[in-house]
Design a protein around this motif. Sequence first.
Motif, short mmCIF file in Angstrom:
data_model
loop_
_atom_site.label_atom_id
_atom_site.label_comp_id
_atom_site.label_asym_id
_atom_site.label_seq_id
_atom_site.Cartn_x
_atom_site.Cartn_y
_atom_site.Cartn_z
N SER A 43 0.62 -1.61 -0.23
CA SER A 43 0.07 -0.11 0.02
C SER A 43 0.71 1.00 0.45
O SER A 43 0.35 2.45 -0.22
N ASP A 44 2.32 1.47 0.00
CA ASP A 44 2.75 2.74 0.06
C ASP A 44 3.14 3.03 -0.95
O ASP A 44 2.47 4.69 -1.41
N SER A 45 2.68 2.07 -2.23
CA SER A 45 2.70 3.24 -3.29
C SER A 45 1.32 3.52 -4.22
O SER A 45 0.73 3.95 -4.74
N THR A 57 5.96 9.21 -10.00
CA THR A 57 6.21 7.71 -10.86
C THR A 57 7.12 6.76 -10.04
O THR A 57 9.07 7.06 -9.66
N PHE A 58 6.79 6.19 -9.90
CA PHE A 58 7.65 4.71 -9.49
C PHE A 58 7.41 3.52 -10.53
O PHE A 58 6.95 3.99 -11.76
N ILE A 59 9.10 3.37 -9.52
CA ILE A 59 8.98 1.68 -11.24
C ILE A 59 8.24 1.19 -9.80
O ILE A 59 8.80 0.35 -8.97
N ALA A 60 7.02 0.03 -10.75
CA ALA A 60 6.80 -1.06 -10.19
C ALA A 60 6.93 -3.16 -10.74
O ALA A 60 6.85 -2.53 -12.18
N LYS A 61 6.99 -3.43 -10.16
CA LYS A 61 7.94 -4.74 -10.79
C LYS A 61 5.96 -5.13 -11.79
O LYS A 61 5.03 -4.71 -11.65
N GLY A 81 -2.84 3.83 -14.35
CA GLY A 81 -3.76 5.48 -14.85
C GLY A 81 -2.62 6.65 -13.55
O GLY A 81 -2.80 7.51 -13.74
N VAL A 82 -1.86 5.77 -12.66
CA VAL A 82 -1.29 6.63 -11.75
C VAL A 82 0.73 6.99 -12.56
O VAL A 82 0.99 7.76 -12.22
N GLY A 83 0.23 6.18 -13.74
CA GLY A 83 1.64 6.86 -14.66
C GLY A 83 2.53 6.11 -13.90
O GLY A 83 4.22 6.46 -14.20
N GLN A 84 2.58 4.64 -13.30
CA GLN A 84 3.60 3.97 -13.18
C GLN A 84 4.51 2.52 -14.21
O GLN A 84 3.60 3.30 -14.82
N LEU A 85 5.29 2.52 -14.13
CA LEU A 85 7.03 2.29 -14.96
C LEU A 85 6.86 0.72 -14.66
O LEU A 85 7.27 0.02 -13.67
N PRO A 86 5.99 -0.73 -15.28
CA PRO A 86 6.60 -1.63 -15.15
C PRO A 86 7.76 -1.86 -15.70
O PRO A 86 8.43 -1.57 -16.87
N VAL A 87 8.62 -3.18 -14.66
CA VAL A 87 10.00 -3.42 -14.96
C VAL A 87 10.13 -4.81 -14.67
O VAL A 87 9.77 -4.74 -13.81
N VAL A 106 12.26 10.69 -16.04
CA VAL A 106 10.86 10.60 -15.85
C VAL A 106 11.78 12.19 -15.26
O VAL A 106 10.86 13.13 -14.45
N VAL A 107 12.93 12.03 -14.13
CA VAL A 107 13.47 13.10 -13.83
C VAL A 107 13.68 14.61 -14.90
O VAL A 107 13.02 15.22 -14.68
N GLU A 108 13.78 13.66 -16.21
CA GLU A 108 14.76 14.74 -17.36
C GLU A 108 13.37 15.44 -17.80
O GLU A 108 13.04 16.68 -17.77
N ARG A 109 12.21 15.38 -17.70
CA ARG A 109 11.11 15.76 -17.63
C ARG A 109 10.72 16.68 -16.92
O ARG A 109 9.68 16.95 -16.94
N GLY A 110 10.89 17.51 -15.47
CA GLY A 110 10.58 17.81 -14.38
C GLY A 110 10.04 16.87 -13.67
O GLY A 110 9.40 18.31 -12.76
N GLU A 111 9.83 15.88 -13.21
CA GLU A 111 8.54 15.46 -13.18
C GLU A 111 9.41 14.84 -10.94
O GLU A 111 10.55 14.23 -10.90
N LEU A 112 8.27 13.51 -10.22
CA LEU A 112 9.22 13.08 -9.40
C LEU A 112 8.91 12.18 -9.78
O LEU A 112 8.20 11.35 -10.04
N PHE A 113 10.58 11.48 -9.43
CA PHE A 113 10.37 10.15 -9.30
C PHE A 113 10.52 9.13 -8.27
O PHE A 113 11.28 9.87 -7.08
N GLY A 114 9.25 8.27 -7.75
CA GLY A 114 9.80 7.57 -6.19
C GLY A 114 10.52 6.41 -6.02
O GLY A 114 10.02 5.29 -7.56
N ILE A 115 11.39 6.28 -5.72
CA ILE A 115 11.70 4.60 -5.83
C ILE A 115 12.05 4.21 -3.96
O ILE A 115 12.54 4.85 -3.34
N TYR A 116 11.91 2.86 -4.12
CA TYR A 116 12.40 2.06 -2.95
C TYR A 116 14.10 1.73 -2.78
O TYR A 116 14.23 0.00 -3.39
#
Length: 239
Positions: A43-45, A57-61, A81-87, A106-116
């Motif tokens: 639920s953190d994400s 935007t998080f990287i999601a499995k 819907g919230v723009g998460q990226l599957p890897v 993501v960062v170079e687009r000027g956005e927030l990048f989330g990571i664990y």
Amino acid sequence: MYGAMKVAIGGPLKLGFRPWVEGLENIPAEGPAILASNHLSFSDSFFLPAVLDRKVTFIAKAEYFTTPGVKGKLTAAFFKGVGQLPVDRSGSRGAGEAAVKSGIDVVERGELFGIYPEGTRSPDGRLYRGKPGGLARVALATGAPVIPVAMIDTEKIQPPGKVLPKLMRPGIRIGKPLDFTRYQGMEHDRFVLRAVTDEVMYEIMKLSGQEYVDMYATAAKRQIADAAKAEAKAKGAKE
């Protein structure tokens, strides 16, 4: 689609669980930043994006996008819907490179990048050693500030084996941005990557109050699984 999905899921989450937040002023109103969080629960994400005004935007499995069933479809719809990226994490090196490239984009687009930085959820609520490959490389390649984030009590909402979530108030503490531009261009120096990662993990530990364990969470999970197998084997032998 992001706005609609946030209202549809983020709104009920905030209303039902009423998460408390400290340090929202540390999230920039615009421009790139990296949010580095501990990871206690699936639920953190959901909770972190729900309390932010900006998209993160998080990287999601990849499994989150391909799990069958109603729950799987709802999860996939939310993450898309919230723009998460599957890897796909099955091939470790290729997956790591794909995650770093996606984070930089993501960062170079000027956005927030989330990571664990721990790389996986904590198996026991403690804070584990951060992996130096992703967070530090994205930070040093882009020069973006790193904002430490601590999720509080999210693992207690739906413990393993529990079908229905417990209605309780989780917390989120957001720390002050960390500047690593002094190391920019050194993203291939493993000692620098380790130092940057450890500094971020120390800040997360201070925010979360978690006990720190100087080993990777993946190794801890293997130890727990091996211990459970050994216990089951011993029990079977007694019977």
